[in-house]
Design a protein around this motif. Structure first.
Motif, short mmCIF file in Angstrom:
data_model
loop_
_atom_site.label_atom_id
_atom_site.label_comp_id
_atom_site.label_asym_id
_atom_site.label_seq_id
_atom_site.Cartn_x
_atom_site.Cartn_y
_atom_site.Cartn_z
N GLN A 90 -20.69 -38.89 -9.38
CA GLN A 90 -21.57 -40.05 -9.42
C GLN A 90 -22.63 -39.92 -10.51
OE1 GLN A 90 -23.25 -41.02 -5.61
NE2 GLN A 90 -21.26 -41.32 -4.64
N ALA A 91 -22.95 -38.68 -10.87
CA ALA A 91 -23.99 -38.45 -11.87
C ALA A 91 -23.43 -38.11 -13.24
CB ALA A 91 -24.93 -37.34 -11.41
N CYS A 92 -22.22 -37.53 -13.29
CA CYS A 92 -21.69 -37.12 -14.60
C CYS A 92 -20.17 -37.30 -14.66
CB CYS A 92 -22.08 -35.69 -14.93
SG CYS A 92 -21.30 -34.43 -13.89
N GLY A 93 -19.65 -38.28 -13.93
CA GLY A 93 -18.21 -38.48 -13.85
C GLY A 93 -17.58 -38.97 -15.14
N LEU A 94 -16.28 -38.75 -15.24
CA LEU A 94 -15.54 -39.16 -16.42
C LEU A 94 -15.63 -40.66 -16.66
CD1 LEU A 94 -13.64 -38.29 -18.71
CD2 LEU A 94 -11.72 -38.51 -17.12
N GLU A 95 -15.70 -41.43 -15.58
CA GLU A 95 -15.80 -42.89 -15.75
C GLU A 95 -17.11 -43.29 -16.41
OE1 GLU A 95 -17.84 -41.97 -11.91
OE2 GLU A 95 -16.00 -41.30 -12.91
N LEU A 96 -18.11 -42.41 -16.38
CA LEU A 96 -19.40 -42.70 -17.00
C LEU A 96 -19.42 -42.36 -18.49
CD1 LEU A 96 -21.78 -41.35 -14.20
CD2 LEU A 96 -21.14 -43.73 -14.65
N THR A 97 -18.46 -41.58 -18.94
CA THR A 97 -18.37 -41.24 -20.37
C THR A 97 -17.24 -42.00 -21.06
OG1 THR A 97 -16.84 -39.39 -20.06
CG2 THR A 97 -19.21 -38.92 -19.86
N GLY A 98 -16.27 -42.43 -20.28
CA GLY A 98 -15.12 -43.10 -20.88
C GLY A 98 -14.35 -42.20 -21.83
N GLY A 99 -14.44 -40.88 -21.60
CA GLY A 99 -13.73 -39.95 -22.47
C GLY A 99 -14.36 -39.81 -23.85
N ARG A 100 -15.64 -40.14 -23.96
CA ARG A 100 -16.34 -40.06 -25.25
C ARG A 100 -17.55 -39.12 -25.12
NH1 ARG A 100 -16.15 -45.28 -23.98
NH2 ARG A 100 -18.42 -45.37 -23.77
N GLY A 101 -17.87 -38.49 -26.23
CA GLY A 101 -19.11 -37.71 -26.30
C GLY A 101 -19.17 -36.51 -25.40
N VAL A 102 -18.02 -35.88 -25.12
CA VAL A 102 -18.03 -34.78 -24.17
C VAL A 102 -18.87 -33.60 -24.65
CG1 VAL A 102 -15.88 -33.79 -25.11
CG2 VAL A 102 -16.58 -33.26 -22.78
N GLU A 103 -18.97 -33.39 -25.95
CA GLU A 103 -19.76 -32.25 -26.45
C GLU A 103 -21.26 -32.44 -26.21
OE1 GLU A 103 -18.75 -30.90 -30.38
OE2 GLU A 103 -16.64 -31.45 -30.12
N ALA A 104 -21.68 -33.69 -26.09
CA ALA A 104 -23.10 -33.98 -25.87
C ALA A 104 -23.40 -34.38 -24.43
CB ALA A 104 -23.57 -35.09 -26.81
#
Length: 356
Positions: A90-104
């Motif tokens: 809920q705080a850092c899920g993959l759906e919140l990044t959309g597979g982008r910016g994983v390094e940051a």
């Protein structure tokens, strides 16, 4: 006939509660006299809090935390007595990044959830991990709880470059890491190599990002980095273990909460399911855990899944008698566009074979 329906979520389409209800709806159409017992399941990933709240009751507390890329997001804490349950997705899920910016991407919001739970009086905080879009070794979580370092702990894995010193915070609450992932933090089977590509990390970036986590481990506790579960959720497991968390298999924790063993013993058939049923389901996923419980109770277990990517031999190795695919039986468009209806339709067909 008594049928225990215990599915996981169908990722991206149905929650575990919705999946259980859809399976039951279809089954009733074919076998209206069967007694259906719905036990939605989770393994620590998305849906963990909802499933536990349905089983345990308790009070829900909605808080706003920092998302993985800095945008505020709502998240829920379940309070049952002096124990708090939260899910990191809920705080850092993959759906919140959309597979982008994983390094940051940062796990800072998960630390905020833990802090909010303790400030509300929880003496035990159970953190369900899974489905994360981060790969920062839990550095963000530690920062939110008061850790300090000679670099930024809040800027994702990229912020760990050159780290040499970390001072960990002290917590009064007992932490529990709810995860079935056995991976260490780094290396060939670590968080970056194993799960990074799923989060959008390019293949040619894996070695460097894994090196950043190696530096982080050297500055905190290299021994713990080798522990089972340290690589869970992009290293959130590592941060929690560094804070003294004890690790419990997520599926076991949920199974106990919903009294799955007791309910399986009073059933004639157990039905489970998930979005994609493949051989990785052995790695702590719900169908494998449910099948083990069914086997202990000497009850047959079948699965209904969005996709079935294992053959009969592998299926039986996982403890599943038969598995049925929505994509195969209802079509891809219907499985994705109308998942509840497709699941009910397939469940009705399955009941023709399995109901008395």
């Amino acid at each position: 006939m008594r049928v225990l329906i215990a599915p996981d979520k169908f990722a991206g389409t149905l929650t575990a509660v919705e999946a259980a209800e859809a399976i039951a709806a279809g089954w009733r159409r074919r076998a209206p006299d069967d007694q259906l017992d719905l036990a939605p399941m989770a393994d620590g990933g998305p849906g963990f809090v909802d499933v536990l709240q349905a089983a345990l009751g308790g009070e829900l507390d909605v808080v706003t935390v920092r998302g993985p890329l800095g945008t505020p997001v709502p998240a829920t804490i379940l309070h049952v007595g002096d124990t708090a349950y939260l899910e990191s997705a809920q705080a850092c899920g993959l759906e919140l990044t959309g597979g982008r910016g994983v390094e940051a991407a940062s796990s800072y919001g998960v630390g905020q959830l833990v802090l909010a739970a303790t400030e509300a009086g929880a003496s035990t905080v159970v953190v369900g991990v899974g489905g994360s879009g981060t790969n920062d070794g839990g550095a963000g979580l530690l920062a939110a709880l008061g850790a300090t370092a000679d670099v930024s702990l809040e800027s994702g894995a990229a912020g760990l470059v050159g780290i040499t010193q970390v001072t960990l915070p002290a917590l009064d609450a007992q932490l529990v890491l709810a995860s079935d992932v056995d991976n260490p933090l780094t290396g060939m089977f670590g968080a970056t190599k194993t799960f990074g590509p799923q989060k959008g990390l390019a293949e040619d970036r894996i070695a460097e990002v894994d090196g950043w986590l190696e530096q982080f481990a050297a500055a905190t506790n290299r021994r713990i980095a080798l522990d089972k579960g340290a690589g869970a959720a992009g290293g959130l497991g590592y941060a929690l273990l560094c804070l003294g968390a004890r690790r419990e298999p997520g599926i076991e924790l949920v199974a106990e909460a919903v009294r799955l063993r007791e309910r399986a013993r009073t059933s004639d058939l157990v039905v489970t399911g998930e979005g994609a049923f493949d051989f990785s389901s052995r790695s702590g996923k719900v169908p494998f855990g449910v099948a083990q419980v069914a086997a202990e109770a000497l009850r047959p277990c079948i699965a209904i899944a969005g996709r079935v990517d294992v053959g009969a031999r592998e299926m039986r190795a996982l403890g599943i008698e038969s598995a049925y695919s929505l994509v195969e039986l209802a079509g891809t468009d219907r499985a994705l566009g109308e998942p509840a209806g497709a699941l009910a339709e397939v469940s009705e067909r399955v009941a023709r074979t399995w109901s008395r």
